[in-house]
Design a protein around this motif. Structure first.
Motif, short mmCIF file in Angstrom:
data_model
loop_
_atom_site.label_atom_id
_atom_site.label_comp_id
_atom_site.label_asym_id
_atom_site.label_seq_id
_atom_site.Cartn_x
_atom_site.Cartn_y
_atom_site.Cartn_z
N HIS A 1 0.87 -1.17 0.00
CA HIS A 1 0.00 0.00 0.00
C HIS A 1 0.91 1.23 0.00
O HIS A 1 1.64 1.44 0.97
CB HIS A 1 -0.93 -0.02 1.20
CG HIS A 1 -1.57 -1.37 1.38
ND1 HIS A 1 -2.52 -1.87 0.51
CD2 HIS A 1 -1.34 -2.36 2.28
CE1 HIS A 1 -2.87 -3.08 0.89
NE2 HIS A 1 -2.17 -3.40 1.96
N ASP B 1 3.24 0.22 -11.23
CA ASP B 1 2.93 0.46 -9.82
C ASP B 1 4.15 0.97 -9.07
O ASP B 1 4.05 1.87 -8.24
CB ASP B 1 2.38 -0.81 -9.16
CG ASP B 1 0.89 -0.99 -9.39
OD1 ASP B 1 0.25 -0.15 -10.06
OD2 ASP B 1 0.35 -2.00 -8.90
N ASN C 1 0.00 4.39 -0.21
CA ASN C 1 -0.62 5.62 0.30
C ASN C 1 -1.09 5.48 1.75
O ASN C 1 -1.80 6.36 2.25
CB ASN C 1 -1.78 6.05 -0.59
CG ASN C 1 -2.91 5.04 -0.62
OD1 ASN C 1 -2.76 3.90 -0.17
ND2 ASN C 1 -4.05 5.45 -1.14
N ASP D 1 -7.88 5.69 3.60
CA ASP D 1 -8.16 4.83 2.47
C ASP D 1 -6.82 4.30 1.99
O ASP D 1 -5.81 4.97 2.08
CB ASP D 1 -8.84 5.62 1.35
CG ASP D 1 -10.29 5.93 1.65
OD1 ASP D 1 -10.94 5.12 2.35
OD2 ASP D 1 -10.77 6.99 1.21
N TYR D 2 -6.83 3.11 1.44
CA TYR D 2 -5.58 2.50 1.00
C TYR D 2 -5.73 1.96 -0.41
O TYR D 2 -6.82 1.58 -0.83
CB TYR D 2 -5.16 1.38 1.96
CG TYR D 2 -6.17 0.27 2.06
CD1 TYR D 2 -6.08 -0.86 1.24
CD2 TYR D 2 -7.23 0.34 2.95
CE1 TYR D 2 -7.02 -1.87 1.32
CE2 TYR D 2 -8.18 -0.67 3.04
CZ TYR D 2 -8.06 -1.77 2.22
OH TYR D 2 -9.00 -2.77 2.28
N ASN D 3 -4.63 1.96 -1.12
CA ASN D 3 -4.60 1.33 -2.43
C ASN D 3 -3.94 -0.04 -2.28
O ASN D 3 -3.39 -0.35 -1.23
CB ASN D 3 -3.86 2.19 -3.46
CG ASN D 3 -2.41 2.46 -3.07
OD1 ASN D 3 -1.82 1.78 -2.22
ND2 ASN D 3 -1.82 3.47 -3.67
N THR D 4 -4.01 -0.84 -3.30
CA THR D 4 -3.28 -2.11 -3.31
C THR D 4 -2.47 -2.15 -4.59
O THR D 4 -3.04 -2.16 -5.69
CB THR D 4 -4.23 -3.31 -3.23
OG1 THR D 4 -4.98 -3.21 -2.01
CG2 THR D 4 -3.47 -4.63 -3.23
N ARG D 5 -1.16 -2.11 -4.43
CA ARG D 5 -0.25 -2.13 -5.57
C ARG D 5 0.45 -3.48 -5.63
O ARG D 5 0.65 -4.13 -4.60
CB ARG D 5 0.75 -1.00 -5.49
CG ARG D 5 0.07 0.38 -5.57
CD ARG D 5 1.04 1.42 -6.07
NE ARG D 5 0.43 2.71 -6.24
CZ ARG D 5 -0.18 3.13 -7.34
NH1 ARG D 5 -0.32 2.33 -8.36
NH2 ARG D 5 -0.68 4.34 -7.41
N GLU E 1 4.44 8.52 -3.92
CA GLU E 1 3.35 8.46 -2.93
C GLU E 1 3.85 8.13 -1.52
O GLU E 1 3.34 8.68 -0.53
CB GLU E 1 2.32 7.42 -3.35
CG GLU E 1 1.60 7.77 -4.62
CD GLU E 1 0.75 6.65 -5.19
OE1 GLU E 1 -0.11 6.96 -6.02
OE2 GLU E 1 0.94 5.48 -4.81
#
Length: 164
Positions: free
Chosen positions: A58, A130, A60, A120-124, A137
């Protein structure tokens, strides 16, 4: 408490500044309370599930993982990183960018995850696109106000230089 630092490779950035932290047995008395304790300490946007079987991270948000039941072998920091065995009651704090994946687990393995301030989180994943996006980030992710296990006076704050 153990700390682990990981170098970037060509696909996984990891975190150049902050180490991952493992609290072995932090919730040994009642591992099922992990999610509630994280929430009470300001780490929210929580969930209960497992860990993906592929490298991901993640970029972010920082993440805390608390093992509620069972056990697992996790790979941290990518293929050149470190294999860590976790079981019910253990807590792992991963700074933004730290790669992780499940290698093996017992059938009853359940983990709670949460993020500082309910971010909130992203998944890379381990891809060049990515990786490139994540580099800008990771450094922008704010430090947490509290330790997800111990609150406002926890050791994470010292390890991460928040309360030196």
């Amino acid at each position: 408490m153990e700390t682990f630092s990981f170098e970037a490779d060509k696909l996984l950035p990891n975190n150049p500044e902050l180490p991952a932290v493992l609290y072995t047995g932090a919730f040994q008395e009642n591992p099922a309370n992990a999610e509630q304790i994280f929430n009470d300490n300001g780490w929210r946007n929580s969930w209960v599930n497992g860990v993906f079987s592929y490298h991901h991270y993640h970029s972010n948000a920082h993440e805390v993982l608390g093992v509620m039941s069972g056990s697992a072998s996790l790979q941290l920091g990518g293929d050149a990183g470190r294999r860590v065995e976790v079981s019910a009651g253990d807590v792992l704090v991963l700074p933004a960018g730290t790669a992780h994946k499940r290698l093996t687990s017992t059938q009853d393995f359940r983990i709670a995850g949460a993020y500082p301030g309910g971010a909130d989180y992203n998944t890379r994943r381990a891809t060049p696109d990515d990786f490139t996006a994540a580099l800008s980030e990771i450094g922008k992710v704010p430090l947490p106000d509290s330790d997800p296990v111990y609150g406002e006076t926890g050791p994470l704050l010292e390890v991460w230089g928040i309360n030196p």
